[in-house]
Design a protein around this motif. Sequence first.
Motif, PDB file in Angstrom:
ATOM      1  N   HIS A   1       0.860  -1.193   0.000  1.00 47.16           N
ATOM      2  CA  HIS A   1       0.000   0.000   0.000  1.00 47.16           C
ATOM      3  C   HIS A   1       0.892   1.237   0.000  1.00 47.16           C
TER       4      HIS A   1
ATOM      5  N   GLU B   1       0.849   3.830   1.644  1.00 48.74           N
ATOM      6  CA  GLU B   1       1.246   4.292   2.976  1.00 48.74           C
ATOM      7  C   GLU B   1       2.412   3.470   3.498  1.00 48.74           C
TER       8      GLU B   1
ATOM      9  N   GLU C   1      -3.827   2.654  -7.068  1.00 47.90           N
ATOM     10  CA  GLU C   1      -4.260   3.699  -6.147  1.00 47.90           C
ATOM     11  C   GLU C   1      -3.385   4.930  -6.329  1.00 47.90           C
TER      12      GLU C   1
ATOM     13  N   ILE D   1      -5.843   9.253  -2.478  1.00 52.47           N
ATOM     14  CA  ILE D   1      -6.110   8.485  -1.260  1.00 52.47           C
ATOM     15  C   ILE D   1      -6.417   9.419  -0.093  1.00 52.47           C
ATOM     16  N   GLY D   2      -7.616   9.287   0.452  1.00 55.18           N
ATOM     17  CA  GLY D   2      -8.011  10.050   1.635  1.00 55.18           C
ATOM     18  C   GLY D   2      -8.167  11.539   1.384  1.00 55.18           C
TER      19      GLY D   2
ATOM     20  N   SER E   1     -10.412   7.504  -2.616  1.00 56.09           N
ATOM     21  CA  SER E   1     -11.647   8.284  -2.467  1.00 56.09           C
ATOM     22  C   SER E   1     -12.844   7.686  -3.186  1.00 56.09           C
ATOM     23  N   VAL E   2     -12.922   6.339  -3.199  1.00 55.31           N
ATOM     24  CA  VAL E   2     -14.122   5.691  -3.737  1.00 55.31           C
ATOM     25  C   VAL E   2     -15.254   5.880  -2.715  1.00 55.31           C
TER      26      VAL E   2
ATOM     27  N   GLY F   1     -10.795   2.952   1.587  1.00 51.05           N
ATOM     28  CA  GLY F   1     -10.380   3.291   2.940  1.00 51.05           C
ATOM     29  C   GLY F   1     -11.544   3.902   3.700  1.00 51.05           C
TER      30      GLY F   1
END
Length: 255
Positions: free
Chosen positions: A98, A100, A170, A175-176, A216-217, A237
């Motif tokens: 991932h 992160e 991703e 993301i986020g 951000s799905v 997430g």
Amino acid sequence: MANRTPLIAGNWKLNKTTAEAVALATEIKSGADAAGSDVDVLVSPVFTVLAAVAKALAGSKVFLAGQNMHSELSGAYTGEIAPTMLTDVGCSHVILGHSERRQYFGETDEGVAKKTKVALDNGLLPISCVGETLEEREGGKTMDVVGRQVDAILKAVSADEATKVVIAYEPVWAIGTGKVATPEQAQEVHAFVRKRVGDVHGPAVADAVRILYGGSVKPDNVKGLMALPDVDGALVGGASLKADSFLKLVHFDKQ
Ligand code: PGA
């Protein structure tokens, strides 16, 4: 075209106590089982709650995944978890590489590739993640970066094994952040990844491999993403932390 079963995967990241995780898993279980067999559903909680969540999900269709693992099976690796420990507790899958983990914990293309192979060798299905940063996208390097990340993973496995790998695209900037990739951006990279799979392992493997989109799905954008020809599911997430929003994603065809 191959009949790829969509996969909706919830990455709970560093969230949920045991009681909270069991409550969420229990709600997801009843809602997901109602979705029938045409969509695969997966949740990925923190290691400490895996056993409790496995028990809560027993008898359901919801798959369980670790968020990471080590590439060695045992030994002097303080703080690590082995693939065999994940299967022991009831995991069928593991999320690897991932962004992160790559950004904050020094995971490399080679390390992620090695873990992908070790996961398969030990009966776990890997969800191996790739994706470019905002700087890389703005610098026109998206395909270079994603191509390099995907190639490392593909070269570590045989063609047969590659059909079992789930690749998650991703974009790090999505993301986020609430900034979802446009359908054009997502489809462009997904098609590129699928072509890359074909270049390394042939067209039948490319046709079989599932490629998830992540970043951000949400219930209001899932349908458009899932309609894209090369998007086979979502790695989620934020929207996976509540049963209501996650189950809307699971039932994406009704959004
Ligand atoms: P997000 O995270 O849905 O909160 O953007 C996606 C992910 O990191 O897998």
